[in-house]
Design an enzyme around this catalytic site. Sequence first.
Site, PDB file in Angstrom:
ATOM      1  N   ASP A 250       4.053  21.199 100.099  1.00 61.89           N
ATOM      2  CA  ASP A 250       4.607  20.690  98.833  1.00 61.89           C
ATOM      3  C   ASP A 250       4.784  19.182  98.848  1.00 61.89           C
ATOM      4  OD1 ASP A 250       6.772  23.572  98.262  1.00 61.89           O
ATOM      5  OD2 ASP A 250       4.622  23.258  98.036  1.00 61.89           O
TER       6      ASP A 250
ATOM      7  N   ARG B 232      10.303  20.986  86.574  1.00 65.73           N
ATOM      8  CA  ARG B 232      10.446  22.311  87.177  1.00 65.73           C
ATOM      9  C   ARG B 232      10.971  22.221  88.607  1.00 65.73           C
ATOM     10  NH1 ARG B 232       5.546  26.199  86.626  1.00 65.73           N
ATOM     11  NH2 ARG B 232       7.059  27.402  87.787  1.00 65.73           N
TER      12      ARG B 232
ATOM     13  N   CYS C 102       1.821  27.406  89.591  1.00 65.78           N
ATOM     14  CA  CYS C 102       0.949  26.223  89.651  1.00 65.78           C
ATOM     15  C   CYS C 102      -0.501  26.603  89.924  1.00 65.78           C
ATOM     16  CB  CYS C 102       1.435  25.320  90.771  1.00 65.78           C
ATOM     17  SG  CYS C 102       2.981  24.559  90.349  1.00 65.78           S
TER      18      CYS C 102
ATOM     19  N   ARG D  42       6.016  31.448  88.945  1.00 63.60           N
ATOM     20  CA  ARG D  42       5.555  32.253  90.080  1.00 63.60           C
ATOM     21  C   ARG D  42       6.668  33.119  90.647  1.00 63.60           C
ATOM     22  NH1 ARG D  42       1.474  33.665  92.820  1.00 63.60           N
ATOM     23  NH2 ARG D  42       1.705  34.115  95.010  1.00 63.60           N
TER      24      ARG D  42
ATOM     25  N   LYS E 190      15.076  24.334  94.954  1.00 64.43           N
ATOM     26  CA  LYS E 190      14.439  25.154  93.902  1.00 64.43           C
ATOM     27  C   LYS E 190      13.900  26.447  94.494  1.00 64.43           C
ATOM     28  CE  LYS E 190       9.801  24.643  92.704  1.00 64.43           C
ATOM     29  NZ  LYS E 190       8.980  25.803  92.660  1.00 64.43           N
ATOM     30  N   ASN E 191      13.141  26.358  95.610  1.00 65.38           N
ATOM     31  CA  ASN E 191      12.445  27.554  96.107  1.00 65.38           C
ATOM     32  C   ASN E 191      13.379  28.553  96.756  1.00 65.38           C
ATOM     33  OD1 ASN E 191      10.157  26.587  95.039  1.00 65.38           O
ATOM     34  ND2 ASN E 191       9.327  25.770  96.943  1.00 65.38           N
TER      35      ASN E 191
ATOM     36  N   ILE F  25      -2.860  25.277 103.620  1.00 69.61           N
ATOM     37  CA  ILE F  25      -2.148  26.407 103.011  1.00 69.61           C
ATOM     38  C   ILE F  25      -2.819  26.880 101.727  1.00 69.61           C
ATOM     39  CG2 ILE F  25       0.091  27.210 102.123  1.00 69.61           C
ATOM     40  CD1 ILE F  25       0.268  26.447 105.088  1.00 69.61           C
TER      41      ILE F  25
ATOM     42  N   ARG G 135      -3.579  32.254  94.950  1.00 74.00           N
ATOM     43  CA  ARG G 135      -2.199  32.725  95.129  1.00 74.00           C
ATOM     44  C   ARG G 135      -2.085  34.253  94.950  1.00 74.00           C
ATOM     45  NH1 ARG G 135       2.003  28.472  92.922  1.00 74.00           N
ATOM     46  NH2 ARG G 135       3.071  29.132  94.821  1.00 74.00           N
ATOM     47  N   PRO G 136      -2.807  35.015  95.796  1.00 77.03           N
ATOM     48  CA  PRO G 136      -2.731  36.479  95.718  1.00 77.03           C
ATOM     49  C   PRO G 136      -1.353  36.992  96.133  1.00 77.03           C
ATOM     50  CG  PRO G 136      -3.888  35.800  97.690  1.00 77.03           C
ATOM     51  CD  PRO G 136      -3.614  34.539  96.904  1.00 77.03           C
ATOM     52  N   ILE G 137      -1.104  38.258  95.839  1.00 78.60           N
ATOM     53  CA  ILE G 137       0.174  38.845  96.305  1.00 78.60           C
ATOM     54  C   ILE G 137      -0.109  40.128  97.098  1.00 78.60           C
ATOM     55  CG2 ILE G 137       1.615  37.865  94.467  1.00 78.60           C
ATOM     56  CD1 ILE G 137       1.527  40.668  93.157  1.00 78.60           C
ATOM     57  N   ASP G 138      -1.277  40.152  97.749  1.00 79.45           N
ATOM     58  CA  ASP G 138      -1.650  41.349  98.523  1.00 79.45           C
ATOM     59  C   ASP G 138      -0.658  41.660  99.647  1.00 79.45           C
ATOM     60  OD1 ASP G 138      -2.911  38.829  99.435  1.00 79.45           O
ATOM     61  OD2 ASP G 138      -3.432  40.056 101.164  1.00 79.45           O
ATOM     62  N   GLN G 139      -0.069  40.634 100.240  1.00 78.68           N
ATOM     63  CA  GLN G 139       0.880  40.879 101.336  1.00 78.68           C
ATOM     64  C   GLN G 139       2.214  41.423 100.821  1.00 78.68           C
ATOM     65  OE1 GLN G 139      -0.096  40.468 104.719  1.00 78.68           O
ATOM     66  NE2 GLN G 139      -2.010  40.397 103.554  1.00 78.68           N
TER      67      GLN G 139
HETATM   68  C1  EPZ Z   1       6.142  29.320  97.930  1.00 80.33           C
HETATM   69  O1  EPZ Z   1       4.999  29.813  97.238  1.00 80.33           O
HETATM   70  C2  EPZ Z   1       6.621  28.154  97.096  1.00 80.33           C
HETATM   71  N1  EPZ Z   1       6.956  28.627  95.749  1.00 80.33           N
HETATM   72  C3  EPZ Z   1       5.539  27.070  97.022  1.00 80.33           C
HETATM   73  O2  EPZ Z   1       6.113  25.958  96.366  1.00 80.33           O
HETATM   74  C4  EPZ Z   1       5.170  26.646  98.441  1.00 80.33           C
HETATM   75  O3  EPZ Z   1       4.100  25.731  98.375  1.00 80.33           O
HETATM   76  C5  EPZ Z   1       4.749  27.867  99.262  1.00 80.33           C
HETATM   77  O4  EPZ Z   1       5.815  28.855  99.234  1.00 80.33           O
HETATM   78  C6  EPZ Z   1       4.446  27.516 100.703  1.00 80.33           C
HETATM   79  O5  EPZ Z   1       5.571  26.946 101.292  1.00 80.33           O
HETATM   80  C7  EPZ Z   1       8.119  29.294  95.574  1.00 80.33           C
HETATM   81  O6  EPZ Z   1       8.876  29.501  96.503  1.00 80.33           O
HETATM   82  C8  EPZ Z   1       8.404  29.744  94.170  1.00 80.33           C
HETATM   83  P1  EPZ Z   1       3.115  31.664 100.175  1.00 80.33           P
HETATM   84  P2  EPZ Z   1       4.371  31.234  97.685  1.00 80.33           P
HETATM   85  O7  EPZ Z   1       3.211  33.091  99.803  1.00 80.33           O
HETATM   86  O8  EPZ Z   1       5.462  32.134  98.136  1.00 80.33           O
HETATM   87  C9  EPZ Z   1      -1.351  33.089 100.777  1.00 80.33           C
HETATM   88  C10 EPZ Z   1       6.265  24.232  94.838  1.00 80.33           C
HETATM   89  O9  EPZ Z   1       5.570  23.227  94.604  1.00 80.33           O
HETATM   90  N2  EPZ Z   1      -0.861  34.414 100.371  1.00 80.33           N
HETATM   91  O10 EPZ Z   1       3.855  31.147 101.365  1.00 80.33           O
HETATM   92  O11 EPZ Z   1       3.431  31.683  96.646  1.00 80.33           O
HETATM   93  C11 EPZ Z   1      -1.323  32.098  99.628  1.00 80.33           C
HETATM   94  O12 EPZ Z   1      -2.514  32.189  98.870  1.00 80.33           O
HETATM   95  C12 EPZ Z   1       5.590  25.549  95.099  1.00 80.33           C
HETATM   96  O13 EPZ Z   1       7.522  24.248  94.913  1.00 80.33           O
HETATM   97  C13 EPZ Z   1      -1.708  35.515 100.502  1.00 80.33           C
HETATM   98  O14 EPZ Z   1      -2.853  35.383 100.923  1.00 80.33           O
HETATM   99  O15 EPZ Z   1       3.532  30.761  98.961  1.00 80.33           O
HETATM  100  C14 EPZ Z   1      -1.241  30.782 100.356  1.00 80.33           C
HETATM  101  O16 EPZ Z   1      -2.544  30.397 100.758  1.00 80.33           O
HETATM  102  C15 EPZ Z   1       4.069  25.439  95.081  1.00 80.33           C
HETATM  103  N3  EPZ Z   1      -1.249  36.741 100.137  1.00 80.33           N
HETATM  104  C16 EPZ Z   1      -0.407  31.114 101.597  1.00 80.33           C
HETATM  105  O17 EPZ Z   1      -0.455  32.540 101.736  1.00 80.33           O
HETATM  106  C17 EPZ Z   1       0.032  36.934  99.662  1.00 80.33           C
HETATM  107  O18 EPZ Z   1       0.398  38.088  99.372  1.00 80.33           O
HETATM  108  C18 EPZ Z   1       1.054  30.698 101.471  1.00 80.33           C
HETATM  109  O19 EPZ Z   1       1.561  31.291 100.297  1.00 80.33           O
HETATM  110  C19 EPZ Z   1       0.876  35.802  99.546  1.00 80.33           C
HETATM  111  C20 EPZ Z   1       0.416  34.556  99.912  1.00 80.33           C
END
Ligand code: EPZ
Length: 416
Positions: free
Chosen positions: A305, A397, A117, A93, A22-23, A327, A122-126
Site C-alpha cells: 500500500d 477512502r 480498487c 472490498r 482503515k484496514n 503482491i 483480487r480473487p477470494i478463492d482462499q
Molecule cells: C487487504 O486487501 C487490504 N484491503 C489492501 O489494502 C492491502 O493492499 C492488502 O490487504 C495486502 O496487504 C483491506 O484490508 C480492505 P490480500 P486484501 O487478500 O485482503 C491474493 C488499500 O490500499 N489473494 O492480502 O484483498 C490477492 O490477489 C488496500 O488500503 C488470492 O489469490 O489482500 C493478492 O495478490 C488495497 N486469493 C494477495 O493474495 C484470495 O482468496 C494479497 O491479497 C485472496 C487474496
Amino acid sequence: MKKVQIEGGRRLEGKVEIGGFKNSAVALIPATILAGDKCLIDNLPDISDVDKLSQILINNGARIKRIGLKKLEIDTTDIEKCYADYDMAKDMRASYYLLGAGLGRFKKAKVIFPGGCHIGTRPIDQHIKGFEALGAKVSIEHGIISVEAEKLVGTDIYLDVVTVGATINIMLAATMAEGTTTIENAAKEPHIVDVANFLNCMGADVKGAGTDTIKINGVDKLRGCEHSVIPDQIEAGTYMIAAAATKGAVTITNIIPKHLEAITAKLKEMGVKITENGDSLRVEVKKPIKNINIKTLVYPGFPTDLQQPMTSLLSIAAGTGTVTETIFESRFKHVGELKRMGASIKVEGRIAVIQGVEKLSGSKVEATDLRAGAALLVAGLIAEGTTEIENAEYIERGYSCYIEKLIKIGAKITEV
Ligand code: EPZ
C-alpha cells in the site's frame, strides 16, 4: 467527481496526528455482528468506508450511535441476517468480511461479490476454501456470494496464498465453530492482531495472531466489549514520504513505530533522517536523497500500500531505483499520471524502473485507486506549479481529513 488542487514546491513542517487504521476498522465493524450485543469501538478513522459499513449493519438491524468523531456504539443484538447487495457494497472490498461474520453468527450470509480498487483480479478463492473447510456451502449467483452451513466444525486450513482478507474472514467464521480451527500460512499484518484482540475481548479464544499459524478454539457465545483501533501505519507512512519528498521536517504522532519498521528502514536508506520517540517520530531531510530498490512483501516486509506514494518520492531521488510489486499484478496505474508530471519511469511487468529527475511539474492528473491518489498527492506537493487531481474521492477512502492535515503542515491544497 471531487477534485483537489495543490500548489507544489513548499516544504512541509509541523506535526501530523495519525488516525485509526482503515484496514482494521473495516474488519472490526463487521466483526461486531458476532457479539450479538453492544460494542464500543474507539479511534475509528473518519472515512467513507466506515460510514458505508455502518449503514450496511443498520440495514441488517443493528443500532449504531456515534459518540464523538471517532467512536461508535454498535448494538448488533437485534440483527437477524447478514446481507449486503450491489447498491450497498459495490465499490467496497471489505464487504467480504460480512461473509465470515454472518457465517459465524447465523451460519448464513449473502454478500455482493467484492469490488474495491483496480489493482489486480483480487480473487477470494482462499476465503471460500476456508469457509468450505469449516463445513459451509458456498454459491455464487448473479454476483451474490451465498454461504450457508448446518454447523461449522473446526479444522486445519492451509492458505495457498498469504492473504490478509482470507486470514481475517476465516478467523471470524471460526470463533463459534465446534472444536479447533488452525490457519497455516496466515497473514501477519498488525491488523490481524488487532482483530484477534477484539475477538478475544468478546470472549473468543484466538491464539497466534501475528504469526503464520493461528489457532481458534470455538466457543458457544460472544458478548460485547470495548476496543480502540490501532493507528494507521499506511497513513503514517504516506505522511513520512510526503515530508521527505518536500525536504521538510515533520513530526508524526500517535503511531506504533514497530509497525513502520519497513518504511523507516527504506527512507533511512535514501538518506532521510528519522528520529523515533515513543509513539511519535520525526522525519527530516538534511542532505540530498538517493534512489533505492523497493520490493513489496507481506508484513513485516515493505507494504504494497506504500509502493505507490513511494514511487513519487523515488521519481525525484538522485540516480536509478526500482519498485517490484510482488503482491498485486497491476498496481502501477499511477505511473502514467506521474509521467505526465515529468517523472521518468519504465514499467516491465511487476517492476518499475525509476530514473530520478530534477523536478516534477504540476499537471491535471487522475486518481485511479486509493493509493494512486496518495501517490499523486505526494507528486503534487513536490511539483512546481499547480496540480489538479481528479477522482479525489478515492483519497478520502483511506485518509481522513487529509486536506486539513496537509494545510496544517504548510501545504497549499484546496478542494475545487
Ligand atoms: C487487504 O486487501 C487490504 N484491503 C489492501 O489494502 C492491502 O493492499 C492488502 O490487504 C495486502 O496487504 C483491506 O484490508 C480492505 P490480500 P486484501 O487478500 O485482503 C491474493 C488499500 O490500499 N489473494 O492480502 O484483498 C490477492 O490477489 C488496500 O488500503 C488470492 O489469490 O489482500 C493478492 O495478490 C488495497 N486469493 C494477495 O493474495 C484470495 O482468496 C494479497 O491479497 C485472496 C487474496
